[in-house]
Design a protein around this motif. Structure first.
Motif, PDB file in Angstrom:
ATOM      1  N   ILE A  23       0.830  -1.204   0.000  1.00  0.00           N
ATOM      2  CA  ILE A  23       0.000   0.000   0.000  1.00  0.00           C
ATOM      3  C   ILE A  23       0.864   1.254   0.000  1.00  0.00           C
ATOM      4  CG2 ILE A  23      -1.669   1.350   1.333  1.00  0.00           C
ATOM      5  CD1 ILE A  23      -2.984  -0.962  -0.013  1.00  0.00           C
ATOM      6  N   GLY A  24       1.884   1.291   0.849  1.00  0.00           N
ATOM      7  CA  GLY A  24       2.724   2.484   0.940  1.00  0.00           C
ATOM      8  C   GLY A  24       3.379   2.859  -0.370  1.00  0.00           C
ATOM      9  N   GLY A  25       3.851   1.857  -1.113  1.00  0.00           N
ATOM     10  CA  GLY A  25       4.503   2.130  -2.389  1.00  0.00           C
ATOM     11  C   GLY A  25       3.561   2.703  -3.427  1.00  0.00           C
ATOM     12  N   ARG A  26       2.261   2.483  -3.254  1.00  0.00           N
ATOM     13  CA  ARG A  26       1.263   3.054  -4.168  1.00  0.00           C
ATOM     14  C   ARG A  26       0.715   4.380  -3.652  1.00  0.00           C
ATOM     15  NH1 ARG A  26      -1.961  -1.663  -7.256  1.00  0.00           N
ATOM     16  NH2 ARG A  26      -0.259  -3.162  -7.389  1.00  0.00           N
ATOM     17  N   LEU A  27       0.747   4.557  -2.338  1.00  0.00           N
ATOM     18  CA  LEU A  27       0.220   5.795  -1.768  1.00  0.00           C
ATOM     19  C   LEU A  27       1.115   6.989  -2.084  1.00  0.00           C
ATOM     20  CD1 LEU A  27      -1.758   7.340   0.046  1.00  0.00           C
ATOM     21  CD2 LEU A  27      -0.362   6.644   2.008  1.00  0.00           C
ATOM     22  N   VAL A  28       2.429   6.804  -2.038  1.00  0.00           N
ATOM     23  CA  VAL A  28       3.347   7.926  -2.249  1.00  0.00           C
ATOM     24  C   VAL A  28       3.057   8.668  -3.557  1.00  0.00           C
ATOM     25  CG1 VAL A  28       5.752   8.589  -2.599  1.00  0.00           C
ATOM     26  CG2 VAL A  28       5.165   6.995  -0.774  1.00  0.00           C
ATOM     27  N   PRO A  29       2.992   7.990  -4.726  1.00  0.00           N
ATOM     28  CA  PRO A  29       2.707   8.742  -5.953  1.00  0.00           C
ATOM     29  C   PRO A  29       1.328   9.399  -5.955  1.00  0.00           C
ATOM     30  CG  PRO A  29       2.693   6.373  -6.385  1.00  0.00           C
ATOM     31  CD  PRO A  29       3.246   6.562  -5.011  1.00  0.00           C
ATOM     32  N   GLU A  30       0.364   8.806  -5.253  1.00  0.00           N
ATOM     33  CA  GLU A  30      -0.968   9.406  -5.180  1.00  0.00           C
ATOM     34  C   GLU A  30      -0.920  10.717  -4.389  1.00  0.00           C
ATOM     35  OE1 GLU A  30      -3.803   8.312  -6.608  1.00  0.00           O
ATOM     36  OE2 GLU A  30      -2.758   6.642  -7.550  1.00  0.00           O
ATOM     37  N   LEU A  31      -0.170  10.725  -3.294  1.00  0.00           N
ATOM     38  CA  LEU A  31      -0.025  11.951  -2.514  1.00  0.00           C
ATOM     39  C   LEU A  31       0.711  13.027  -3.303  1.00  0.00           C
ATOM     40  CD1 LEU A  31       0.916  10.411   0.960  1.00  0.00           C
ATOM     41  CD2 LEU A  31      -1.209  11.599   0.404  1.00  0.00           C
ATOM     42  N   LEU A  32       1.745  12.624  -4.022  1.00  0.00           N
ATOM     43  CA  LEU A  32       2.485  13.581  -4.850  1.00  0.00           C
ATOM     44  C   LEU A  32       1.586  14.179  -5.924  1.00  0.00           C
ATOM     45  CD1 LEU A  32       5.818  11.590  -5.232  1.00  0.00           C
ATOM     46  CD2 LEU A  32       5.532  13.730  -3.964  1.00  0.00           C
ATOM     47  N   GLU A  33       0.772  13.338  -6.541  1.00  0.00           N
ATOM     48  CA  GLU A  33      -0.123  13.827  -7.589  1.00  0.00           C
ATOM     49  C   GLU A  33      -1.168  14.783  -7.020  1.00  0.00           C
ATOM     50  OE1 GLU A  33      -3.356  11.940 -10.617  1.00  0.00           O
ATOM     51  OE2 GLU A  33      -1.371  11.034 -10.577  1.00  0.00           O
ATOM     52  N   ALA A  34      -1.546  14.566  -5.747  1.00  0.00           N
ATOM     53  CA  ALA A  34      -2.511  15.454  -5.101  1.00  0.00           C
ATOM     54  C   ALA A  34      -1.877  16.784  -4.695  1.00  0.00           C
ATOM     55  CB  ALA A  34      -3.114  14.771  -3.879  1.00  0.00           C
ATOM     56  N   GLY A  35      -0.566  16.917  -4.931  1.00  0.00           N
ATOM     57  CA  GLY A  35       0.104  18.184  -4.653  1.00  0.00           C
ATOM     58  C   GLY A  35       0.791  18.264  -3.310  1.00  0.00           C
TER      59      GLY A  35
END
Length: 537
Positions: A23-35
């Motif tokens: 989960i963590g490895g997928r969450l990081v890019p999602e947070l980055l994309e959210a700004g």
């Protein structure tokens, strides 16, 4: 203003623990994309360096059980994500989980963190705590620790997570695909509420901007409540498989069924057991209050069949960004590789091989980087298979973890019963053994150019024994090295070009093409519709 009452486009500083995990490895890019800005806390930061998002996120070294490193990582952080647990680290993993959660909560308070976000497990209503599995009981306790902290917390509770590479999905996939007739435990009749990984990530990201007065747990799940039998039946339908026949057998206990799962699927018994134990009780959502703060768009959360379809598409296209095996195996060795000049740690056994290669270094590297998984290990398949079965029998991971990607590797990837420790593209691949061994072991593969400008393959197997048993182990397997390691070096050189002169049209490439064709014939496109731009299923 955004729907959750926070300023639109608010940019937060987020700390993510467990970034090397599924989960963590997928969450990081999602947070980055959210700004948002992202800092990752990792015991081995090098494992994150090859992720596509690595250059955009900050990585610091530390461990959630170490108060000083957690304190340093919390500085300047607005939202702290807790995505780790100590399952599999021993009989006292609950104590470790408890201590780590308390350290995390205390340091979040001291650093002035605005919110803790935790992903836990969905627990059954009305079941006494002592009747829960140790896994569920510990996850629930961690959530309670965060909710009791002065720092506002969002505790998300999920049951079965469906996504490419998740342990739950892999267990479901292999059980259904490999067994047209299944003798199953009674828990196949237990109801649960699966959720797609994309919705889990959406709720995790949305939790960062919840109002400060929100301090509670939320049940999260998809729209379908299903038994495990229903899930297997629907998987077969979505995957285009013939009808599966399922015969429940009440005598299969969670312990026995975990070994059964370990034999049939790549998920080892040590991980399958908490998954199967969690299925003893009905776990369904009793509220959907999360939608007040993270609104659902039309068609969300994803229906079960659609989540399956997305996951299958990622698997078939070899676009799995993280897997259940992304996180290191608990208890696996983490000592540094003993270097030749300064190694002073005792005996170090070595098996080194060299082979000339009638091909370019690029062609040789393509074969080296493609090793393992479906491509195999280029020597004595029976010997490798036996070693894998022995490892699983001893409680290890065995050979069936395979690869995340059929052609590309990155530091931290699991590769059968190895872990990628180092990659120098075009030159070096170093693997660390994660099979059960009385010592530490590495396997190095080099693509080199000799003094005369010719391509050369170099291979080193290193073993640092632990005690008398370690020495006995090395000498007991040494007679087979000529077959296993010698054959491996010879066949890798031949596959890259060698005596066949076929260059990059290697054995590995031919195997990949043949198997891709078989997969296409065996698994026609799934029937469920899929959204236009799936990214994290």
């Amino acid at each position: 203003m955004a729907a959750d009452g926070q300023p639109a486009g608010q940019r937060l500083h987020c700390l993510v623990t467990g970034a090397s995990g599924y989960i963590g490895g997928r969450l990081v890019p999602e947070l980055l994309e959210a700004g948002h800005r992202v800092r990752c806390l990792a015991r081995s930061p090098g494992k994150l360096r090859d992720h596509p998002w690595a250059a955009e996120a900050e990585t610091v070294r530390g461990d959630v059980t170490d108060q000083e490193s957690v304190a340093a990582a919390m500085r300047g952080v607005d939202v702290a994500y807790y995505l780790v647990h100590a399952l599999g680290t021993g009989s006292r993993f609950e104590d470790t989980d408890r201590a780590a959660a308390r350290i995390f909560a205390e340091q979040a308070r001291a650093a002035g963190v605005r919110r803790i976000v935790y992903l836990g497990g969905l627990t059954p209503r009305g079941v006494p705590e002592e009747s829960l599995s140790p896994h569920l009981r510990s996850r629930a306790e961690v959530g309670e620790i965060f909710l009791a902290s002065p720092v506002p917390a969002t505790v998300l509770r999920a049951a079965v997570v469906i996504g490419s590479g998740s342990a739950s999905f892999e267990m479901l996939r292999y059980l259904t695909e490999r067994l047209p007739v299944m003798v199953t435990p009674s828990w196949v009749h237990t109801r649960t509420q699966p959720i797609g990984v994309r919705d889990v990530l959406r709720y995790l990201v949305g939790s960062a901007t919840m109002p400060d007065d929100v301090d509670r747990a939320f049940d999260i799940g998809g729209p379908d409540v299903l038994t495990y039998r229903d899930m297997m039946t629907r998987y077969a339908s979505v995957a285009g498989l013939p009808r599966r026949f399922i015969v429940p057998v009440p005598v299969l206990t969670p312990r026995l069924s975990s070994h059964w799962v370990g034999l049939v699927t790549p998920v080892p018994a040590s991980l399958a057991r908490p998954l199967t134990e969690s299925l003893r009780h009905e776990v369904v959502c009793h509220e959907h209050d999360i939608a007040q703060y993270v609104p659902d768009a039309p068609g969300r959360p994803l229906p079960f069949d659609e989540a399956l379809s997305l996951a299958l598409r990622r698997v078939r296209e070899a676009q799995v960004s993280t897997r259940w095996s992304s996180a290191s195996v608990p208890g696996a060795p983490s000592d540094p590789l003993p270097t030749d000049p300064d190694w002073a740690g005792g005996s170090l056994y070595e098996d080194e091989r060299h082979r000339p290669v009638d091909a370019s270094r690029e062609a040789l590297w393509k074969v080296v980087e493609g090793i393992g998984g479906e491509n195999g290990w280029y020597s004595s398949p029976l010997a490798w298979a036996v070693r894998g079965w022995l490892d699983r029998f001893a409680g290890g991971v065995g050979l069936r973890r395979g690869r995340r990607d059929t052609e590309r590797l990155r530091v931290g990837d699991s590769l059968d019963f190895w872990r990628v420790e180092e990659i120098e593209p075009g030159h070096l691949l170093r693997l660390r053994a994660e099979m059960r061994l009385p010592g530490l072991a590495w396997l190095e593969m080099y693509a080199e150019t000799d003094d005369e400008g010719r391509t050369r393959y170099r291979q080193r197997a290193l073993f640092h024994p632990r005690g008398l048993l370690g020495h006995a182990y090395w000498w007991s397997v040494a007679p087979f090295h000529a077959v296993v390691f010698g054959g491996m070096a010879r066949n890798i050189a031949r596959a890259a070009g060698g005596t066949s002169g076929r260059g990059s049209a290697s054995r590995a490439a031919r195997i990949r093409r043949a198997r891709a064709g078989r997969r296409k014939r065996q698994h026609p496109p799934s029937r469920s519709p899929s959204p236009a731009s799936p990214r994290q299923e």
